[in-house]
Design an enzyme around this catalytic site. Structure first.
Site, PDB file in Angstrom:
ATOM      1  N   LEU A 140       0.830  -1.200   0.000  1.00 28.37           N
ATOM      2  CA  LEU A 140       0.000   0.000   0.000  1.00 28.37           C
ATOM      3  C   LEU A 140       0.869   1.255   0.000  1.00 28.37           C
ATOM      4  CD1 LEU A 140      -2.702  -1.027   2.634  1.00 28.37           C
ATOM      5  CD2 LEU A 140      -2.905  -1.070   0.154  1.00 28.37           C
TER       6      LEU A 140
ATOM      7  N   GLY B  23       7.479   4.013   3.154  1.00 24.59           N
ATOM      8  CA  GLY B  23       8.029   5.276   3.633  1.00 24.59           C
ATOM      9  C   GLY B  23       9.442   5.080   4.135  1.00 24.59           C
ATOM     10  N   ALA B  24       9.979   6.123   4.733  1.00 27.57           N
ATOM     11  CA  ALA B  24      11.341   6.073   5.256  1.00 27.57           C
ATOM     12  C   ALA B  24      11.442   5.154   6.465  1.00 27.57           C
ATOM     13  CB  ALA B  24      11.800   7.477   5.636  1.00 27.57           C
ATOM     14  N   GLU B  25      10.343   5.026   7.209  1.00 31.00           N
ATOM     15  CA  GLU B  25      10.363   4.253   8.450  1.00 31.00           C
ATOM     16  C   GLU B  25       9.756   2.857   8.327  1.00 31.00           C
ATOM     17  OE1 GLU B  25      11.611   5.245  11.560  1.00 31.00           O
ATOM     18  OE2 GLU B  25      12.460   6.921  10.444  1.00 31.00           O
ATOM     19  N   ALA B  26       8.803   2.693   7.397  1.00 24.76           N
ATOM     20  CA  ALA B  26       8.046   1.437   7.378  1.00 24.76           C
ATOM     21  C   ALA B  26       7.504   1.117   5.990  1.00 24.76           C
ATOM     22  CB  ALA B  26       6.882   1.533   8.366  1.00 24.76           C
ATOM     23  N   VAL B  27       7.172  -0.161   5.815  1.00 23.59           N
ATOM     24  CA  VAL B  27       6.414  -0.591   4.646  1.00 23.59           C
ATOM     25  C   VAL B  27       5.022  -0.983   5.136  1.00 23.59           C
ATOM     26  CG1 VAL B  27       8.366  -1.336   3.241  1.00 23.59           C
ATOM     27  CG2 VAL B  27       7.295  -2.951   4.785  1.00 23.59           C
TER      28      VAL B  27
ATOM     29  N   ASP C 256       1.317  14.254  12.304  1.00 29.15           N
ATOM     30  CA  ASP C 256       1.309  14.308  10.841  1.00 29.15           C
ATOM     31  C   ASP C 256      -0.132  14.454  10.348  1.00 29.15           C
ATOM     32  OD1 ASP C 256       2.317  14.312   8.271  1.00 29.15           O
ATOM     33  OD2 ASP C 256       2.602  12.145   8.157  1.00 29.15           O
TER      34      ASP C 256
END
Length: 190
Positions: free
Chosen positions: A3, A6-10, A107
């Site tokens: 979906l 990002g920089a921190e997570a999939v 955010d």
């Protein structure tokens, strides 16, 4: 199916479950990286659940593992595609509940809200934390207003509608809105 990444997570969809998995950072020592990812994963899941208990629609958390959160898939549209003044007032009410419970989303954008079955769900609490200060609440609202201005036409009306809803559900709304004005002035002269 992926979906988002990002920089921190999939974020993947496995069946009818959304899986958010924090990815390793190779620039950190492995032990430190694992501790940070575990803490952030637990914190995010806890804040999602606390927001839900405060009356803010969020995905239901099914399971938490070291670096992984399994949660409910919300079938709907990102709010940015269906945004109007009525939605903005509802957002104000939800953010008021969130701030009343001492949670800062971190955010707040219309991309992190899903409209489904006449409800607005807040998602992605990856930057969320607890704080009841006017400054933190003001920054949270300021980020949302920047999204309104950059993404949506008629943003002044959206802000006015947000404020109505925010005042309905948060007794410190007036003080926060004054702080938002101060934050905007600081940004102009930075």
């Amino acid at each position: 199916m992926y979906l988002a990444r990002g920089a921190e997570a999939v974020i993947k969809l496995e069946g009818n479950i959304v899986v958010k998995e924090r990815i390793p950072k190779n620039y950190r020592l492995q032990q430190i990286d694992e501790r940070i990812r575990k803490e952030r994963t637990r914190s995010e899941a806890r804040l999602i659940s606390e927001a839900r208990r405060a009356g803010v629609p969020t995905p239901v958390i099914y399971d938490i593992q070291d670096f992984r959160i399994e949660m409910q898939y919300i079938d709907g549209r990102p709010l940015k595609y269906v945004m109007d003044e009525k939605m903005s007032k509802k957002i104000g009410q939800l953010v008021g509940r969130l701030h009343s419970s001492g949670i800062i989303h971190g955010d707040l954008t219309t991309s992190n809200m899903i409209f489904s079955n006449d409800r607005i769900y807040l998602i992605d609490f990856g930057l969320a934390y607890t704080d009841s200060s006017l400054e933190a609440q003001g920054v949270d609202v300021h980020v949302l207003f920047q999204t309104f201005e950059s993404t949506h036409s008629g943003y002044e009306e959206l802000i006015a509608s947000f404020y109505q809803g925010y005042r309905d559900s948060f007794e410190s709304a007036d003080a926060v809105m004054e702080r938002v004005k101060e934050i905007e002035k600081r940004g102009r002269y930075a």
